[in-house]
Scaffold this motif. Structure first.
Motif, mmCIF file in Angstrom:
data_model
loop_
_atom_site.group_PDB
_atom_site.id
_atom_site.type_symbol
_atom_site.label_atom_id
_atom_site.label_comp_id
_atom_site.label_asym_id
_atom_site.label_seq_id
_atom_site.Cartn_x
_atom_site.Cartn_y
_atom_site.Cartn_z
ATOM 1 N N LYS A 42 0.850 -1.199 0.000
ATOM 2 C CA LYS A 42 0.000 0.000 0.000
ATOM 3 C C LYS A 42 0.881 1.242 0.000
ATOM 4 O O LYS A 42 1.825 1.344 0.782
ATOM 5 N N GLY A 43 0.578 2.157 -0.906
ATOM 6 C CA GLY A 43 1.334 3.402 -0.989
ATOM 7 C C GLY A 43 2.595 3.326 -1.825
ATOM 8 O O GLY A 43 3.249 4.346 -2.046
ATOM 9 N N GLU A 44 2.923 2.133 -2.296
ATOM 10 C CA GLU A 44 4.151 1.996 -3.078
ATOM 11 C C GLU A 44 3.960 2.530 -4.497
ATOM 12 O O GLU A 44 2.874 2.445 -5.062
ATOM 13 N N LYS A 45 5.037 3.109 -5.058
ATOM 14 C CA LYS A 45 5.025 3.601 -6.429
ATOM 15 C C LYS A 45 5.976 2.748 -7.245
ATOM 16 O O LYS A 45 7.169 2.720 -6.967
ATOM 17 N N ILE A 46 5.410 2.074 -8.239
ATOM 18 C CA ILE A 46 6.211 1.204 -9.097
ATOM 19 C C ILE A 46 6.265 1.816 -10.484
ATOM 20 O O ILE A 46 5.227 2.212 -11.026
ATOM 21 N N VAL A 47 7.444 1.904 -11.052
ATOM 22 C CA VAL A 47 7.558 2.273 -12.464
ATOM 23 C C VAL A 47 7.959 1.027 -13.236
ATOM 24 O O VAL A 47 8.875 0.301 -12.841
ATOM 25 N N VAL A 48 7.226 0.767 -14.315
ATOM 26 C CA VAL A 48 7.493 -0.396 -15.159
ATOM 27 C C VAL A 48 8.086 0.110 -16.461
ATOM 28 O O VAL A 48 7.484 0.953 -17.131
ATOM 29 N N CYS A 49 9.272 -0.395 -16.806
ATOM 30 C CA CYS A 49 9.846 -0.011 -18.089
ATOM 31 C C CYS A 49 10.316 -1.244 -18.826
ATOM 32 O O CYS A 49 10.187 -2.367 -18.328
ATOM 33 N N LYS B 110 2.708 11.789 -3.719
ATOM 34 C CA LYS B 110 3.024 12.366 -2.401
ATOM 35 C C LYS B 110 1.883 12.164 -1.421
ATOM 36 O O LYS B 110 2.097 12.068 -0.222
ATOM 37 N N GLU B 111 0.659 12.103 -1.946
ATOM 38 C CA GLU B 111 -0.501 11.914 -1.076
ATOM 39 C C GLU B 111 -0.687 10.451 -0.664
ATOM 40 O O GLU B 111 -1.640 10.142 0.053
ATOM 41 N N GLY B 112 0.182 9.582 -1.178
ATOM 42 C CA GLY B 112 0.143 8.208 -0.685
ATOM 43 C C GLY B 112 -0.586 7.216 -1.564
ATOM 44 O O GLY B 112 -0.794 6.071 -1.176
ATOM 45 N N MET B 113 -0.974 7.622 -2.757
ATOM 46 C CA MET B 113 -1.648 6.700 -3.678
ATOM 47 C C MET B 113 -0.713 5.549 -4.047
ATOM 48 O O MET B 113 0.475 5.757 -4.249
ATOM 49 N N THR B 114 -1.259 4.356 -4.127
ATOM 50 C CA THR B 114 -0.518 3.214 -4.663
ATOM 51 C C THR B 114 -0.551 3.334 -6.180
ATOM 52 O O THR B 114 -1.631 3.476 -6.759
ATOM 53 N N MET B 115 0.619 3.315 -6.808
ATOM 54 C CA MET B 115 0.660 3.581 -8.252
ATOM 55 C C MET B 115 1.558 2.590 -8.973
ATOM 56 O O MET B 115 2.652 2.291 -8.510
ATOM 57 N N ILE B 116 1.068 2.088 -10.093
ATOM 58 C CA ILE B 116 1.894 1.290 -10.997
ATOM 59 C C ILE B 116 1.878 2.017 -12.338
ATOM 60 O O ILE B 116 0.817 2.187 -12.934
ATOM 61 N N CYS B 117 3.043 2.483 -12.756
ATOM 62 C CA CYS B 117 3.113 3.358 -13.922
ATOM 63 C C CYS B 117 4.025 2.768 -14.976
ATOM 64 O O CYS B 117 5.220 2.587 -14.728
ATOM 65 N N VAL B 118 3.461 2.484 -16.144
ATOM 66 C CA VAL B 118 4.295 2.185 -17.299
ATOM 67 C C VAL B 118 4.671 3.524 -17.896
ATOM 68 O O VAL B 118 3.791 4.297 -18.288
ATOM 69 N N THR B 119 5.952 3.824 -17.910
ATOM 70 C CA THR B 119 6.375 5.112 -18.457
ATOM 71 C C THR B 119 7.833 5.069 -18.859
ATOM 72 O O THR B 119 8.625 4.311 -18.310
ATOM 73 N N HIS B 120 8.144 5.890 -19.861
ATOM 74 C CA HIS B 120 9.544 6.057 -20.275
ATOM 75 C C HIS B 120 10.145 7.305 -19.640
ATOM 76 O O HIS B 120 11.273 7.675 -19.974
ATOM 77 N N GLU B 121 9.378 7.957 -18.758
ATOM 78 C CA GLU B 121 9.867 9.195 -18.147
ATOM 79 C C GLU B 121 10.798 8.860 -16.986
ATOM 80 O O GLU B 121 10.371 8.664 -15.848
ATOM 81 N N MET B 122 12.069 8.793 -17.275
ATOM 82 C CA MET B 122 13.008 8.328 -16.257
ATOM 83 C C MET B 122 13.243 9.359 -15.165
ATOM 84 O O MET B 122 13.557 9.006 -14.030
ATOM 85 N N GLY B 123 13.062 10.636 -15.482
ATOM 86 C CA GLY B 123 13.138 11.654 -14.434
ATOM 87 C C GLY B 123 12.044 11.429 -13.404
ATOM 88 O O GLY B 123 12.284 11.473 -12.188
#
Ligand code: ADP
Ligand code: ADP
Length: 229
Positions: free
Chosen positions: A28-35, A186-199
Motif C-alpha cells: 500500500k502506498g508503493e510507487k512502481i515504475v514499469v519499463c 506524495k498523497e500516498g496513492m498506490t501507483m503502478i506506472c508504465v512510463t519512459h519518463e526516467m526523471g
C-alpha cells in the motif's frame, strides 16, 4: 497484505505467451515504475491487473482478495483500481463533467448532484475545473489527460494504474501531467506506472521493474537502477 499481488500469472494471446510467470507484490502506498522495450508486456501486465485482459493461469489479488473475471467481481475491482490510458479514452460526446460523473453515478450509485460536487473537486485538483462544460476535443492533450486522471479519481480508487500516460503528448504538455501524478504519489496513492519518463521514475518510484519478452527481468530501487543501467 499487499495492495496488489500477482502470483505466477501467465497470459496468452492465442498461442503467444505474453506474460510469463509474473510475480509481483506491491505494498500500500508503493510507487512502481514499469519499463522495458516495446512489446515486452508492460501494457498487458497492467491491463491484466484490472482485468481489461484475462489471464489464463496464476492469481491476481487486490488487497488480498483474488480477482475473478466475472462481472460482479470486476465491478468491485474497478472501484479499487483506477486506470489512465495513453490515449485518454474520454467519451468525446460528453462534457468533461459528464465524463467524470458517469461511472460514479452508475457504479457507485452516487446521486448526480453528489457526483458533480465530487467531480468538480477532482477537476480543481488537476487544475481544469474551468473547462468542465467543454468537450474533450476542445482541450489539449495535456488537459485531456488531466481530465482522465480526475475521472479515475472520481471512483475513489486506492490503486491507480498508468499505461504510458504521457507518450501521446506533445513535449510541452508532459510536465503538467507528471506534476499531477507526483502530487498523487506524495498523497500516498498506490501507483503502478508504465512510463519512459526516467526523471519521473527517479523522483517518484520506490521500485523500478524492467520487463523483457513477457518476464520481469530486473527489479531495483531507482537509485541503484540509474547508477547501473
Ligand atoms: P508493451 O506494453 O511492453 O509495449 P504489450 O503488452 O502492448 O507490450 O504487448 C506485448 C506483446 O503482446 C506484443 O508482442 C504485442 O504485439 C502482443 N499483444 C498485445 N496485445 C495483443 C492482442 N490484443 N492480441 C495479440 N497480441 C497482442
Ligand atoms: P499502445 O502503444 O497503446 O500499447 P498498441 O499499438 O501496442 O498500443 O496496442 C493497441 C491495441 O492493440 C491494444 O488494445 C493492444 O492490446 C492491441 N494489440 C497490440 N498488439 C497486437 C497484436 N499483435 N495483435 C492484436 N492486437 C494487438
Amino acid at each position: 497484505i499487499p495492495a496488489v499481488e500477482l502470483r505466477h500469472v501467465n497470459k496468452y494471446y492465442g498461442s503467444f505467451h505474453a506474460l510469463k510467470d509474473i510475480e509481483l507484490s506491491v505494498t500500500k502506498g508503493e510507487k512502481i515504475v514499469v519499463c522495458g522495450p516495446s512489446g515486452s508486456g508492460k501494457s498487458t501486465m497492467i491491463r491484466t491487473i484490472n482485468q481489461l485482459e484475462e489471464h489464463q493461469s496464476g492469481e491476481i489479488l487486490i488487497h488480498g482478495d483474488e480477482i475473478y473475471a466475472d462481472a460482479h467481481n470486476i465491478e468491485l475491482l474497478r472501484r479499487d483500481v483506477g486506470m489512465v490510458f495513453q490515449h485518454f479514452n474520454l467519451f468525446p460526446h460528453m462534457t468533461i463533467l459528464e465524463n467524470c460523473t458517469l461511472a460514479p453515478v452508475l457504479a457507485r450509485k452516487e446521486s448526480q448532484a453528489e457526483a458533480e460536487t465530487h467531480a468538480m473537486q477532482y477537476l480543481e485538483k488537476v487544475r481544469i475545473a474551468d473547462q468542465a462544460q467543454k468537450y474533450p476535443g476542445q482541450l489539449s492533450g495535456g488537459q485531456q489527460q488531466r481530465v482522465a486522471i480526475a475521472r479515475a479519481l472520481c471512483m475513489k480508487p486506492d490503486i491507480l494504474l498508468f499505461d504510458e500516460p504521457t507518450s501521446a503528448l506533445d513535449p510541452e504538455m508532459i510536465g503538467e501531467v507528471l506534476d499531477v501524478m507526483e502530487t498523487l504519489a506524495k498523497e500516498g496513492m498506490t501507483m503502478i506506472c508504465v512510463t519512459h519518463e526516467m526523471g519521473f521514475a527517479k523522483r517518484v518510484a520506490d521500485r523500478v521493474i524492467f520487463m523483457d519478452a513477457g518476464q520481469i527481468v530486473e527489479e531495483a530501487d531507482p537509485i541503484s537502477f540509474f547508477e547501473n543501467p
